[in-house]
Scaffold this motif. Structure first.
Motif, PDB file in Angstrom:
ATOM      1  N   MET A   1       0.845  -1.200   0.000  1.00  0.00           N
ATOM      2  CA  MET A   1       0.000   0.000   0.000  1.00  0.00           C
ATOM      3  C   MET A   1       0.885   1.256   0.000  1.00  0.00           C
ATOM      4  SD  MET A   1      -2.863   1.210   2.802  1.00  0.00           S
ATOM      5  CE  MET A   1      -3.802  -0.303   2.572  1.00  0.00           C
ATOM      6  N   GLU A   2       0.514   2.218  -0.827  1.00  0.00           N
ATOM      7  CA  GLU A   2       1.279   3.456  -0.912  1.00  0.00           C
ATOM      8  C   GLU A   2       1.182   4.238   0.396  1.00  0.00           C
ATOM      9  OE1 GLU A   2       1.804   6.653  -4.405  1.00  0.00           O
ATOM     10  OE2 GLU A   2      -0.200   6.657  -3.499  1.00  0.00           O
ATOM     11  N   PRO A   3       2.300   4.747   0.902  1.00  0.00           N
ATOM     12  CA  PRO A   3       2.243   5.511   2.160  1.00  0.00           C
ATOM     13  C   PRO A   3       1.469   6.811   1.991  1.00  0.00           C
ATOM     14  CG  PRO A   3       4.432   5.650   1.195  1.00  0.00           C
ATOM     15  CD  PRO A   3       3.678   4.632   0.391  1.00  0.00           C
ATOM     16  N   LEU A   4       0.898   7.285   3.090  1.00  0.00           N
ATOM     17  CA  LEU A   4       0.231   8.585   3.085  1.00  0.00           C
ATOM     18  C   LEU A   4       1.251   9.687   2.804  1.00  0.00           C
ATOM     19  CD1 LEU A   4      -2.326  10.310   3.740  1.00  0.00           C
ATOM     20  CD2 LEU A   4      -1.555  10.309   6.126  1.00  0.00           C
ATOM     21  N   LEU A   5       2.405   9.604   3.477  1.00  0.00           N
ATOM     22  CA  LEU A   5       3.495  10.562   3.280  1.00  0.00           C
ATOM     23  C   LEU A   5       4.769   9.797   2.964  1.00  0.00           C
ATOM     24  CD1 LEU A   5       4.514  13.602   3.680  1.00  0.00           C
ATOM     25  CD2 LEU A   5       5.345  12.770   5.887  1.00  0.00           C
ATOM     26  N   LYS A   6       5.435  10.223   1.915  1.00  0.00           N
ATOM     27  CA  LYS A   6       6.727   9.619   1.551  1.00  0.00           C
ATOM     28  C   LYS A   6       7.753  10.738   1.408  1.00  0.00           C
ATOM     29  CE  LYS A   6       8.911   6.380  -1.683  1.00  0.00           C
ATOM     30  NZ  LYS A   6       9.328   5.415  -0.646  1.00  0.00           N
ATOM     31  N   PHE A   7       8.746  10.695   2.245  1.00  0.00           N
ATOM     32  CA  PHE A   7       9.830  11.680   2.315  1.00  0.00           C
ATOM     33  C   PHE A   7      11.053  10.942   1.807  1.00  0.00           C
ATOM     34  CE2 PHE A   7      12.802  14.431   4.687  1.00  0.00           C
ATOM     35  CZ  PHE A   7      12.161  15.674   4.653  1.00  0.00           C
ATOM     36  N   ASP A   8      11.461  11.228   0.559  1.00  0.00           N
ATOM     37  CA  ASP A   8      12.369  10.329  -0.151  1.00  0.00           C
ATOM     38  C   ASP A   8      13.712  10.977  -0.485  1.00  0.00           C
ATOM     39  OD1 ASP A   8      13.268   8.082  -1.463  1.00  0.00           O
ATOM     40  OD2 ASP A   8      12.200   8.512  -3.324  1.00  0.00           O
ATOM     41  N   ASP A   9      14.788  10.513   0.194  1.00  0.00           N
ATOM     42  CA  ASP A   9      16.171  10.913  -0.104  1.00  0.00           C
ATOM     43  C   ASP A   9      16.328  12.433  -0.106  1.00  0.00           C
ATOM     44  OD1 ASP A   9      18.846  10.323  -0.608  1.00  0.00           O
ATOM     45  OD2 ASP A   9      18.574  10.425  -2.781  1.00  0.00           O
ATOM     46  N   VAL A  10      15.820  13.076   0.935  1.00  0.00           N
ATOM     47  CA  VAL A  10      15.749  14.537   0.976  1.00  0.00           C
ATOM     48  C   VAL A  10      17.034  15.135   1.539  1.00  0.00           C
ATOM     49  CG1 VAL A  10      14.581  16.512   2.049  1.00  0.00           C
ATOM     50  CG2 VAL A  10      13.233  14.636   1.083  1.00  0.00           C
ATOM     51  N   GLU A  11      17.505  16.170   0.858  1.00  0.00           N
ATOM     52  CA  GLU A  11      18.592  16.996   1.372  1.00  0.00           C
ATOM     53  C   GLU A  11      18.061  18.405   1.583  1.00  0.00           C
ATOM     54  OE1 GLU A  11      22.144  16.902  -0.924  1.00  0.00           O
ATOM     55  OE2 GLU A  11      22.447  14.735  -0.659  1.00  0.00           O
ATOM     56  N   LEU A  12      18.425  19.000   2.696  1.00  0.00           N
ATOM     57  CA  LEU A  12      17.979  20.352   3.041  1.00  0.00           C
ATOM     58  C   LEU A  12      19.147  21.088   3.676  1.00  0.00           C
ATOM     59  CD1 LEU A  12      14.627  21.319   4.728  1.00  0.00           C
ATOM     60  CD2 LEU A  12      16.763  22.245   5.596  1.00  0.00           C
ATOM     61  N   TYR A  13      19.350  22.327   3.235  1.00  0.00           N
ATOM     62  CA  TYR A  13      20.464  23.133   3.732  1.00  0.00           C
ATOM     63  C   TYR A  13      19.956  24.458   4.282  1.00  0.00           C
ATOM     64  CZ  TYR A  13      23.793  20.049   1.336  1.00  0.00           C
ATOM     65  OH  TYR A  13      24.544  18.970   0.940  1.00  0.00           O
ATOM     66  N   TYR A  14      20.644  24.974   5.297  1.00  0.00           N
ATOM     67  CA  TYR A  14      20.489  26.347   5.748  1.00  0.00           C
ATOM     68  C   TYR A  14      21.772  27.063   5.336  1.00  0.00           C
ATOM     69  CZ  TYR A  14      16.608  24.547   8.541  1.00  0.00           C
ATOM     70  OH  TYR A  14      15.445  23.952   8.941  1.00  0.00           O
ATOM     71  N   ASP A  15      21.657  27.934   4.335  1.00  0.00           N
ATOM     72  CA  ASP A  15      22.834  28.501   3.679  1.00  0.00           C
ATOM     73  C   ASP A  15      23.682  27.352   3.136  1.00  0.00           C
ATOM     74  OD1 ASP A  15      22.078  31.148   4.159  1.00  0.00           O
ATOM     75  OD2 ASP A  15      22.949  31.105   6.169  1.00  0.00           O
ATOM     76  N   TYR A  18      24.337  21.702   5.906  1.00  0.00           N
ATOM     77  CA  TYR A  18      23.228  20.782   5.686  1.00  0.00           C
ATOM     78  C   TYR A  18      22.519  20.449   7.000  1.00  0.00           C
ATOM     79  CZ  TYR A  18      25.661  16.508   7.327  1.00  0.00           C
ATOM     80  OH  TYR A  18      26.289  15.553   8.081  1.00  0.00           O
ATOM     81  N   ALA A  19      21.184  20.378   6.911  1.00  0.00           N
ATOM     82  CA  ALA A  19      20.357  19.964   8.040  1.00  0.00           C
ATOM     83  C   ALA A  19      19.854  18.545   7.846  1.00  0.00           C
ATOM     84  CB  ALA A  19      19.177  20.920   8.208  1.00  0.00           C
ATOM     85  N   LEU A  20      19.622  18.170   6.585  1.00  0.00           N
ATOM     86  CA  LEU A  20      19.188  16.812   6.248  1.00  0.00           C
ATOM     87  C   LEU A  20      20.023  16.328   5.072  1.00  0.00           C
ATOM     88  CD1 LEU A  20      15.287  17.322   6.275  1.00  0.00           C
ATOM     89  CD2 LEU A  20      16.698  16.393   8.135  1.00  0.00           C
ATOM     90  N   LYS A  21      20.496  15.105   5.158  1.00  0.00           N
ATOM     91  CA  LYS A  21      21.342  14.576   4.096  1.00  0.00           C
ATOM     92  C   LYS A  21      20.874  13.161   3.732  1.00  0.00           C
ATOM     93  CE  LYS A  21      26.225  14.426   2.747  1.00  0.00           C
ATOM     94  NZ  LYS A  21      26.233  15.580   1.838  1.00  0.00           N
ATOM     95  N   GLY A  22      20.064  13.083   2.682  1.00  0.00           N
ATOM     96  CA  GLY A  22      19.590  11.793   2.192  1.00  0.00           C
ATOM     97  C   GLY A  22      18.611  11.113   3.128  1.00  0.00           C
ATOM     98  N   VAL A  23      17.699  11.880   3.720  1.00  0.00           N
ATOM     99  CA  VAL A  23      16.754  11.324   4.689  1.00  0.00           C
ATOM    100  C   VAL A  23      15.519  10.784   3.980  1.00  0.00           C
ATOM    101  CG1 VAL A  23      15.194  11.881   6.607  1.00  0.00           C
ATOM    102  CG2 VAL A  23      17.529  12.787   6.583  1.00  0.00           C
ATOM    103  N   SER A  24      15.121   9.577   4.358  1.00  0.00           N
ATOM    104  CA  SER A  24      13.897   8.956   3.839  1.00  0.00           C
ATOM    105  C   SER A  24      13.068   8.441   5.000  1.00  0.00           C
ATOM    106  CB  SER A  24      14.229   7.792   2.894  1.00  0.00           C
ATOM    107  OG  SER A  24      14.924   8.242   1.746  1.00  0.00           O
ATOM    108  N   ILE A  25      11.798   8.851   5.059  1.00  0.00           N
ATOM    109  CA  ILE A  25      10.862   8.340   6.065  1.00  0.00           C
ATOM    110  C   ILE A  25       9.510   8.151   5.393  1.00  0.00           C
ATOM    111  CG2 ILE A  25      12.059   9.570   7.935  1.00  0.00           C
ATOM    112  CD1 ILE A  25       9.581  11.426   8.053  1.00  0.00           C
ATOM    113  N   GLU A  26       8.650   7.350   6.033  1.00  0.00           N
ATOM    114  CA  GLU A  26       7.287   7.138   5.539  1.00  0.00           C
ATOM    115  C   GLU A  26       6.309   7.179   6.698  1.00  0.00           C
ATOM    116  OE1 GLU A  26       7.040   3.422   3.475  1.00  0.00           O
ATOM    117  OE2 GLU A  26       8.262   4.106   1.764  1.00  0.00           O
ATOM    118  N   VAL A  27       5.104   7.675   6.406  1.00  0.00           N
ATOM    119  CA  VAL A  27       3.990   7.598   7.343  1.00  0.00           C
ATOM    120  C   VAL A  27       2.825   6.975   6.600  1.00  0.00           C
ATOM    121  CG1 VAL A  27       2.399   8.856   8.847  1.00  0.00           C
ATOM    122  CG2 VAL A  27       4.754   9.683   8.552  1.00  0.00           C
ATOM    123  N   HIS A  28       2.278   5.900   7.152  1.00  0.00           N
ATOM    124  CA  HIS A  28       1.147   5.229   6.520  1.00  0.00           C
ATOM    125  C   HIS A  28      -0.168   5.688   7.157  1.00  0.00           C
ATOM    126  CE1 HIS A  28       3.398   2.340   3.986  1.00  0.00           C
ATOM    127  NE2 HIS A  28       4.338   2.544   4.903  1.00  0.00           N
TER     128      HIS A  28
END
Length: 240
Positions: A1-15, A18-28
């Protein structure tokens, strides 16, 4: 079943940091998922990315299969995602009633809004007692109940909670924890919970991710992580 939320290989930077480096999570659908970790681990950055408050540099965020990274924050609320921010950001000079009404700003079903208020007041009886009181005059725990109630006024399918126990008296922490369980169970709202109180978070969630320096260090069933020696050592204050 497809997850409700899929956070896939995310990178996020402040300037350039990096704050997130290759983060993947799921919420069903129908589950409570906890994000645990120390300050600076990236937990709140995940919530800011989901709600469109912080742009990601790489990866995808999907909700009901639809890509939402790059979508405006108010549109994300309309899609069914509500966030309870850290630090109990109430409108201090507005009453409890008016704070709750602010949570329904995206809704067009005006006739149903009072039913939602009644639901929130049933869920949090203290708010009913203080219905006409200015929000800034209430205790920290009562304000936390109010911001959770305000988020529920948008009738979300997914509720994001950022440190709901922070600065709250222990007795009210228990009440808030019970309310999170009840919201998930009775209102059929999926929950993504960010908490430094790792023991509480693991006890009221079904699955969890442990973060360290912008990466997922461990993940799995919450009950199993609660007894995992690595989690006890790093997050629960146990001996390794």
């Amino acid at each position: 079943m497809e997850p409700l939320l899929k956070f896939d290989d995310v990178e996020l930077y402040y300037d350039h940091v990096y704050a997130l480096k290759g983060v993947s999570i799921e919420v069903h659908e129908g589950e409570t998922v906890a994000l645990i970790g120390a300050n600076g681990a990236g937990k709140s950055s995940i919530l800011r990315a989901i709600t469109g408050l912080q742009k990601i540099r790489k990866g995808e965020i999907r909700y009901h299969g639809k890509r939402i990274d790059g979508v405006a924050p108010d549109e994300i609320v309309r899609l069914g995602i509500s966030m309870v921010p850290e630090a109990r950001r109430v409108f201090p000079f507005m009453t409890v009633r008016d704070n709750l009404l602010m949570g329904a700003f995206t809704r067009s079903d005006k006739a149903e809004i009072q039913r939602s208020i009644d639901m929130v007041l049933t869920r949090f009886p203290r708010l009913k007692e203080r219905y006409s009181q200015q929000a800034g005059t209430m205790s920290g725990g009562e304000q936390q109940m109010l911001v959770i109630g305000r988020a529920l006024m948008a009738r979300p399918r997914l509720l994001l909670l950022d440190e709901p126990s922070l600065g709250v008296a222990p007795k009210l922490v228990q009440d808030i924890a019970r309310s999170i369980v009840a919201i998930n169970r009775d209102e059929k709202v999926s929950v993504l919970l960010v908490e430094q109180n790792s023991r509480m978070a693991l006890r009221i969630s079904q699955r969890a991710y442990a973060l360290t320096t912008g990466k997922v260090a461990l993940s799995g069933n919450s009950a199993e992580l609660l007894s995992d020696e690595r989690v006890r050592h790093l997050y629960l204050g146990g001996e390794f």
